[in-house]
Design an enzyme around this catalytic site. Structure first.
Site, mmCIF file in Angstrom:
data_model
loop_
_atom_site.group_PDB
_atom_site.id
_atom_site.type_symbol
_atom_site.label_atom_id
_atom_site.label_comp_id
_atom_site.label_asym_id
_atom_site.label_seq_id
_atom_site.Cartn_x
_atom_site.Cartn_y
_atom_site.Cartn_z
ATOM 1 N N TYR A 102 0.837 -1.196 0.000
ATOM 2 C CA TYR A 102 0.000 0.000 0.000
ATOM 3 C C TYR A 102 0.876 1.252 0.000
ATOM 4 C CZ TYR A 102 -3.863 -3.135 1.034
ATOM 5 O OH TYR A 102 -4.794 -4.134 0.963
ATOM 6 N N ASN A 125 -12.545 -0.980 -5.076
ATOM 7 C CA ASN A 125 -12.361 -1.245 -6.504
ATOM 8 C C ASN A 125 -13.592 -1.986 -7.031
ATOM 9 O OD1 ASN A 125 -11.543 -2.167 -9.040
ATOM 10 N ND2 ASN A 125 -10.080 -3.637 -8.219
ATOM 11 N N CYS A 133 -6.599 -5.515 -7.642
ATOM 12 C CA CYS A 133 -6.399 -5.065 -6.265
ATOM 13 C C CYS A 133 -5.847 -6.194 -5.386
ATOM 14 C CB CYS A 133 -7.686 -4.485 -5.693
ATOM 15 S SG CYS A 133 -9.121 -5.549 -5.835
ATOM 16 N N HIS A 134 -5.957 -7.443 -5.845
ATOM 17 C CA HIS A 134 -5.406 -8.567 -5.076
ATOM 18 C C HIS A 134 -3.879 -8.536 -5.047
ATOM 19 C CE1 HIS A 134 -5.719 -10.014 -9.266
ATOM 20 N NE2 HIS A 134 -4.642 -10.738 -8.992
ATOM 21 N N GLU A 160 -1.300 -16.642 -10.118
ATOM 22 C CA GLU A 160 -0.391 -15.825 -10.923
ATOM 23 C C GLU A 160 1.065 -16.238 -10.765
ATOM 24 O OE1 GLU A 160 -1.116 -11.634 -10.459
ATOM 25 O OE2 GLU A 160 -3.190 -11.822 -11.140
#
Length: 175
Positions: A102, A125, A133-134, A160
């Protein structure tokens, strides 16, 4: 200006996803049980997944879940404050398979002391997964809040990183 909204629901490895369009442009992707999920009535009429723009959104999501797509290319209408939209614009800059804190996100916005405000904007979001946003984590590298639930956040990040197949629990266990 009033926009005409419509929605459809598509299946995913993370449970049903509600896709919302405003005047034919994607403006929402919500998971079951998601924090800050608008009331169903705000999504407009439910339509077939064959209605525009949903076929292309569904195609790109399927390619992402199959590990074949690392960056979405879709027109989107992000409805929020100017600050929220600036945060969301930065989210799509986080490379696939990577995370930013953040604080790092706040610094990239030129507001290094705004990590808490960045976190609040991140949590609102409206187009989860596609606007990733993850990929935002705590300063210590820990998994901090995610509107779709921490288990989903961990699973998306594992997906991912290529660890999803070995680590993913059965979908029905999450919902």
């Amino acid at each position: 200006m009033t926009h005409t909204k419509q929605h459809t629901v598509v299946d995913s490895p993370y449970g049903p996803l509600t896709l919302v369009a405003s005047d034919g442009v994607l403006c929402g992707l919500y998971m079951v049980g998601q924090r800050h999920r608008p009331a169903e009535e705000a999504f407009g009429a439910r339509v077939s997944a064959e209605e525009e723009p949903f076929p292309e959104v569904a195609r790109q999501l399927a390619a992402y879940f199959a590990g074949e797509l690392t960056r979405f290319d879709l027109p989107m209408r992000m409805e929020g404050t100017e600050f929220q939209r600036s945060v969301w614009a930065q989210l799509v800059q986080i490379p696939y398979g990577q995370t930013w804190s953040y604080g790092e996100l706040a610094a990239r916005l030129g507001k290094p002391n705004a990590s808490r405000a960045v976190g609040l904007a991140n949590g609102k979001n409206p187009i989860g997964i596609i606007v990733p946003c993850h990929r935002v984590i705590g300063a210590s590298g820990g998994m901090t809040g995610y509107g779709g639930g921490l288990e989903r956040k961990v699973r998306l990040l594992e997906h991912e990183s290529g660890k999803a197949a070995a680590a993913a629990p059965a979908a029905e266990a999450l919902f």
